[in-house]
Design an enzyme around this catalytic site. Structure first.
Site, PDB file in Angstrom:
ATOM      1  N   GLY A 197      -6.742 -64.558   1.149  1.00 32.48           N
ATOM      2  CA  GLY A 197      -6.654 -63.276   0.458  1.00 32.48           C
ATOM      3  C   GLY A 197      -5.824 -63.280  -0.800  1.00 32.48           C
ATOM      4  O   GLY A 197      -5.625 -62.220  -1.402  1.00 32.48           O
ATOM      5  N   THR A 198      -5.322 -64.448  -1.227  1.00 32.32           N
ATOM      6  CA  THR A 198      -4.466 -64.480  -2.412  1.00 32.32           C
ATOM      7  C   THR A 198      -5.245 -64.607  -3.711  1.00 32.32           C
ATOM      8  O   THR A 198      -4.649 -64.527  -4.779  1.00 32.32           O
ATOM      9  CB  THR A 198      -3.453 -65.629  -2.310  1.00 32.32           C
ATOM     10  OG1 THR A 198      -4.146 -66.850  -2.016  1.00 32.32           O
ATOM     11  CG2 THR A 198      -2.444 -65.358  -1.208  1.00 32.32           C
ATOM     12  N   LYS A 203      -7.956 -67.152  -4.475  1.00 35.05           N
ATOM     13  CA  LYS A 203      -8.389 -68.480  -4.909  1.00 35.05           C
ATOM     14  C   LYS A 203      -9.831 -68.460  -5.415  1.00 35.05           C
ATOM     15  O   LYS A 203     -10.133 -68.978  -6.493  1.00 35.05           O
ATOM     16  CB  LYS A 203      -8.243 -69.475  -3.748  1.00 35.05           C
ATOM     17  CG  LYS A 203      -6.824 -69.602  -3.231  1.00 35.05           C
ATOM     18  CD  LYS A 203      -6.720 -70.644  -2.132  1.00 35.05           C
ATOM     19  CE  LYS A 203      -7.489 -70.252  -0.889  1.00 35.05           C
ATOM     20  NZ  LYS A 203      -6.941 -69.040  -0.238  1.00 35.05           N
ATOM     21  N   THR A 204     -10.713 -67.863  -4.639  1.00 35.70           N
ATOM     22  CA  THR A 204     -12.116 -67.794  -5.052  1.00 35.70           C
ATOM     23  C   THR A 204     -12.273 -66.904  -6.284  1.00 35.70           C
ATOM     24  O   THR A 204     -13.099 -67.202  -7.167  1.00 35.70           O
ATOM     25  CB  THR A 204     -12.975 -67.256  -3.894  1.00 35.70           C
ATOM     26  OG1 THR A 204     -12.762 -68.054  -2.733  1.00 35.70           O
ATOM     27  CG2 THR A 204     -14.447 -67.292  -4.261  1.00 35.70           C
ATOM     28  N   GLU A 256      12.789 -46.288  20.298  1.00 38.85           N
ATOM     29  CA  GLU A 256      12.746 -46.382  18.834  1.00 38.85           C
ATOM     30  C   GLU A 256      14.057 -45.916  18.218  1.00 38.85           C
ATOM     31  O   GLU A 256      14.492 -46.439  17.180  1.00 38.85           O
ATOM     32  CB  GLU A 256      11.577 -45.558  18.292  1.00 38.85           C
ATOM     33  CG  GLU A 256      10.208 -45.994  18.783  1.00 38.85           C
ATOM     34  CD  GLU A 256       9.915 -47.453  18.479  1.00 38.85           C
ATOM     35  OE1 GLU A 256      10.431 -47.974  17.474  1.00 38.85           O
ATOM     36  OE2 GLU A 256       9.166 -48.075  19.258  1.00 38.85           O
ATOM     37  N   HIS A 265      16.395 -48.908  18.128  1.00 39.50           N
ATOM     38  CA  HIS A 265      16.121 -49.780  16.977  1.00 39.50           C
ATOM     39  C   HIS A 265      16.700 -49.182  15.706  1.00 39.50           C
ATOM     40  O   HIS A 265      17.358 -49.876  14.911  1.00 39.50           O
ATOM     41  CB  HIS A 265      14.605 -49.944  16.804  1.00 39.50           C
ATOM     42  CG  HIS A 265      13.959 -50.827  17.825  1.00 39.50           C
ATOM     43  ND1 HIS A 265      14.463 -52.053  18.203  1.00 39.50           N
ATOM     44  CD2 HIS A 265      12.815 -50.672  18.556  1.00 39.50           C
ATOM     45  CE1 HIS A 265      13.675 -52.596  19.108  1.00 39.50           C
ATOM     46  NE2 HIS A 265      12.658 -51.776  19.337  1.00 39.50           N
TER      47      HIS A 265
END
Length: 637
Positions: A200-201, A203-204, A420, A423
Site C-alpha cells: 500500500g505504499t 510501489k506499483t 477503559e 487504560h
C-alpha cells in the site's frame, strides 16, 4: 478466433458426427453372410439367389425368399469366371454391375473422411491460436502488456509522499531521454531498480508514473505470470519477454511481485527439479549474462526482499534498491491533497489536521480514508465533504463500523467503562506514554471499548521508558476490573498478550533487560519455510529460564506501577467510569480535567506536548467530533 471460423468449425464437427452415425447405423442394421465362391454357385444352381451386385472381384447379393435363409444378404469374392453371367441369366437372377474405381473412392471417403476432417479441424485451431486469436496454448509466449501512449497516463504529479524514490526514478527517465549527458562522463544506465516497501505504499503507482514520464515502450507483467503448469514455460516466457524488450529498446520492463519467481534457490524442502528455479535462472542470465541487453531497464517491486535470491540482488542486475516507506507527516498531507483533488471539500476541512491524526497510514490507507469520507457525505446528500465526514471515516477505518445492533447489559457496560477508564487514567498520568486522545465504550468491530492514544509526533524508534510505559498502560484495564469490580474478565486477554510479546522483544531483540545487550533467537519476521525450517534454538535451557524470568519481571513491574497509580487516584477512576457510562465517549481533555478536578492537579502539567487538536464542529456527534486517531488498545469482544 472470429465468429466465421467458429461457425465453420461447428458445421464441420456436426458433419463428422452425422457420417459416423450413418456408418454405425448402416453396419449395425443388417448382417451380411460371407460365403465361398463354390457355395455361391451351388445356391445359384438351386435357384436360391434373387439379386447380385458385381464390383470388381467382390460379389454381393440377396437370397430369394424361398431359400429360407436367416440372413438374406451374402458376400463372396470370385476370380475370372467367364460363365458367371450366363449361369445367372439362366436362373433369372437380377444383375447389377458397379465400376470398381467409384466404389474404392466412396469406401475410402467413408472410412478415412472423418479422420481427415478431425485432423483438419485441429490444424485450423492450432493456426488460430498461434496467430494470436487465442493465447490459451501459446504457453511459451510472454504475457507482458505493452502500455501504449493512448492509455491514460499517470505522472509524478499523481504520486506524493515518496520524494526520495521519485528522485531515484527521475534520474533513470532522464537517462532514457538524454543518454549522452551521462555517457560522456563514463556513466552507464542502471540495469535494474528494485522497489521495496510495505503493502500500500505506492510501489506499483510509482512504476505507472515512470511509464507515463519516460515516453518509451513500457512492458508490465506480474511475477506469477511466469509460472505455469508445464515444465519450462516460465523460462521460455522470460526469454520471450526480453526478446520483445530488445526489439523495442530503449524500454522499461516492470515485474510486479517479483518474489513469486525470485525466491532464494535451494530453499525447496523436497529437492529435485524446481520449475521456479529454472525461471529464476533464465531471469538472471537475461539481466546480466553472456549477452547484454542494452537499453532494457528492469523495474521490479516486492514487499518480501528477505526471500529474494542474492544473485538477483547483486549490482549489475538490480543496481538500485529504492525503499518506498510509509509517509511522514508532510508526505501524508501531500497524499491527501492528491486524493482530494477531485473531491469538493468544505471550508472547515484542514488536511494538515487529518495528516497529524493518521500516523502510520500508508498511501492506500489514506486513499481509503478519503473514499469513506466521500461516501459518508453522499449518504447524507451533502454538496461537499466536511471535516466531520473525515473524522467518521477515520473511526470507521481504524476501529470498524459501530455495532449498533449489539445490546450490552448494564454489568457489561460497567465492566467496559472501568476497564477503559483504567487504560485512560494510567496513560494520562505516565509522562512517557502517548497522550490520551479518545475513550469510548461504544462497541466497534471486535472491541467492546477502545482507548485511543495519539503520539505527539511521528516516531521511528522507541526508548526503554516508552516501552515500559506502554506495558503499564496495557495493565491498567485488568487492575481496574480487579480493584473496583472484584473479578477478572477475558477483556484483558488482548492486553496481556501484547504486553508479554512486547516484554519478550525487549529482552530477546533489543537488549533492554538485566541480561545485558544480547539478542536471543531470531527477530520475529515472516517465516520463509525453506530457510527457517529445521533451525534449532541458539541458546541453552538455563538462558531460556532467565529470559522467562526477565519477561515476567518487566510485566510484573509494570503491573505494580499501574496498580499504584490507580490506588492513588481512586476518586478520579470512579469519575471517569461514571462519565463514560453517561456519555459513552470522552476525549483526552475531558479525561485530564476529571483527573485534575478529583486529584487537585494542574491540567497544564498533565497535558503532554502534542499536535493541535481539531475543533469540535457544530452538529458533530461526540464519538466522531474531534481529534485524530492514533494507535489503539482494542479489547476483543
Amino acid at each position: 478466433m472470429n465468429a466465421t471460423i467458429k461457425n465453420l468449425l461447428l458445421w464441420m464437427v456436426i458433419l463428422v458426427l452425422i457420417i459416423l452415425a450413418w456408418n454405425v447405423f448402416k453396419t449395425g442394421a443388417t448382417t451380411v453372410e460371407e460365403v465361398t465362391f463354390s457355395q455361391f454357385l451351388d445356391q445359384v444352381a438351386q435357384g436360391h439367389v434373387q439379386k447380385v451386385r458385381i464390383r470388381g472381384e467382390e460379389i454381393s447379393g440377396q437370397y430369394a425368399p424361398s431359400a429360407g435363409k436367416r440372413d438374406p444378404l451374402f458376400k463372396t469374392y470370385a476370380a475370372n469366371y467367364p460363365d458367371l453371367v450366363k449361369d445367372l441369366r439362366a436362373k433369372n437372377v437380377e444383375i447389377e454391375i458397379t465400376p470398381q474405381k467409384d466404389s474404392t473412392f466412396v469406401s475410402a471417403l467413408v472410412m478415412y473422411g472423418p479422420l481427415i476432417l478431425l485432423v483438419a479441424i485441429w490444424f485450423v485451431i492450432m493456426r488460430q491460436m498461434q496467430a494470436g486469436g487465442n493465447k490459451a496454448l501459446s504457453f511459451g509466449k510472454s504475457r507482458a502488456k505493452l502500455l501504449t501512449p493512448t492509455q491514460k497516463k499517470v505522472t509524478f504529479k499523481d504520486v506524493a509522499g515518496v520524494e526520495e524514490a521519485k528522485v531515484e526514478l527521475q534520474e533513470i527517465i532522464e537517462f532514457l531521454k538524454d543518454p549522452q549527458k551521462f555517457q560522456k562522463l563514463g556513466g552507464k544506465i542502471p540495469k535494474g531498480v528494485l522497489l521495496i516497501g510495505s503493502p500500500g505504499t505506492g510501489k506499483t503507482l510509482l512504476a505507472r508514473a515512470v511509464a507515463g514520464e519516460a515516453n518509451v515502450p513500457f512492458f508490465t507483467i506480474s511475477g506469477s505470470d511466469f509460472v505455469e503448469m508445464f515444465v519450462g514455460v516460465g523460462a521460455s516466457r522470460v526469454r520471450d519477454l526480453f526478446e520483445q524488450g530488445k526489439k523495442n529498446a530503449p524500454c522499461i520492463i516492470f515485474i510486479d511481485e517479483i518474489d513469486a519467481v525470485g525466491r532464494h534457490r535451494g530453499a525447496g524442502l523436497g529437492g529435485g527439479h524446481d520449475e521456479r528455479e529454472q525461471t529464476l535462472n533464465a531471469l538472471l542470465v537475461e539481466m546480466d549474462g553472456f549477452d547484454t541487453n542494452e537499453g532494457v531497464i528492469l523495474v521490479a517491486a516486492t514487499n518480501r526482499p528477505d526471500v529474494l535470491d542474492p544473485a538477483l540482488l547483486r549490482p549489475g542486475r538490480f543496481d538500485r534498491r529504492v525503499v518506498v516507506d510509509r509517509p511522514d507527516l508532510r508526505g501524508r498531507e501531500q497524499i491527501l491533497k492528491v486524493h482530494t483533488r477531485n473531491t469538493p471539500l468544505a471550508e472547515n476541512v484542514d488536511l494538515s489536521i487529518i495528516a497529524r491524526g493518521t500516523p502510520g497510514f500508508s498511501g492506500a490507507d489514506l486513499a481509503n480514508l478519503v473514499n469513506e469520507a466521500a461516501l459518508n457525505a453522499a449518504r447524507f446528500n451533502k454538496k461537499k465533504v466536511e471535516m466531520i465526514d473525515f473524522e467518521y471515516a477515520k473511526d470507521k477505518v481504524m476501529m470498524g463500523p459501530e455495532r449498533k445492533s449489539m445490546i450490552m447489559t448494564e454489568d457489561e457496560k460497567k465492566n467496559t467503562a472501568y476497564h477503559e477508564g483504567g487504560h485512560a487514567l494510567v496513560a494520562a498520568l505516565l509522562p512517557d506514554a502517548d497522550p490520551v486522545h479518545k475513550v469510548t465504550i461504544i462497541p466497534r468491530g471486535r472491541a467492546l471499548g477502545v482507548t485511543m492514544q495519539l503520539p505527539a509526533e511521528d516516531k521511528y524508534s522507541h526508548t526503554k521508558e516508552y516501552l515500559e510505559a506502554t506495558i503499564t498502560v496495557m495493565m491498567g484495564g485488568r487492575i481496574a476490573e480487579e480493584k473496583f469490580l472484584g473479578h477478572m474478565t477475558t477483556g484483558a486477554g488482548n492486553d496481556i498478550e501484547k504486553a508479554t510479546d512486547l516484554a519478550r522483544k525487549m529482552v530477546c531483540e533489543w537488549g533492554m533487560s538485566e541480561l545485558g545487550p544480547l539478542t536471543f533467537g531470531r527477530p520475529e519476521q515472516e517465516i520463509f519455510l525453506g530457510r527457517d525450517f529445521g533451525r534449532t534454538q541458539d541458546y541453552s535451557e538455563a538462558t531460556a529460564n532467565q529470559i522467562d524470568a526477565e519477561v515476567k519481571r518487566i510485566v510484573t513491574n509494570a503491573y505494580n506501577r499501574a496498580k499504584r497509580l490507580i490506588d492513588d487516584h481512586e476518586k478520579a477512576m470512579h469519575k471517569i467510569a461514571r462519565t463514560l457510562l453517561e456519555k459513552e465517549v470522552l476525549d483526552g481533555d475531558e479525561v485530564l480535567q476529571i483527573i485534575a478536578d478529583e486529584s487537585g492537579m494542574d491540567v497544564a502539567k498533565l497535558r503532554k506536548t502534542g499536535p493541535p487538536k481539531p475543533p469540535i464542529l457544530p452538529g458533530a456527534t461526540p464519538e466522531i467530533a474531534d481529534g485524530s486517531i492514533g494507535p489503539l488498545v482494542p479489547e476483543p469482544a
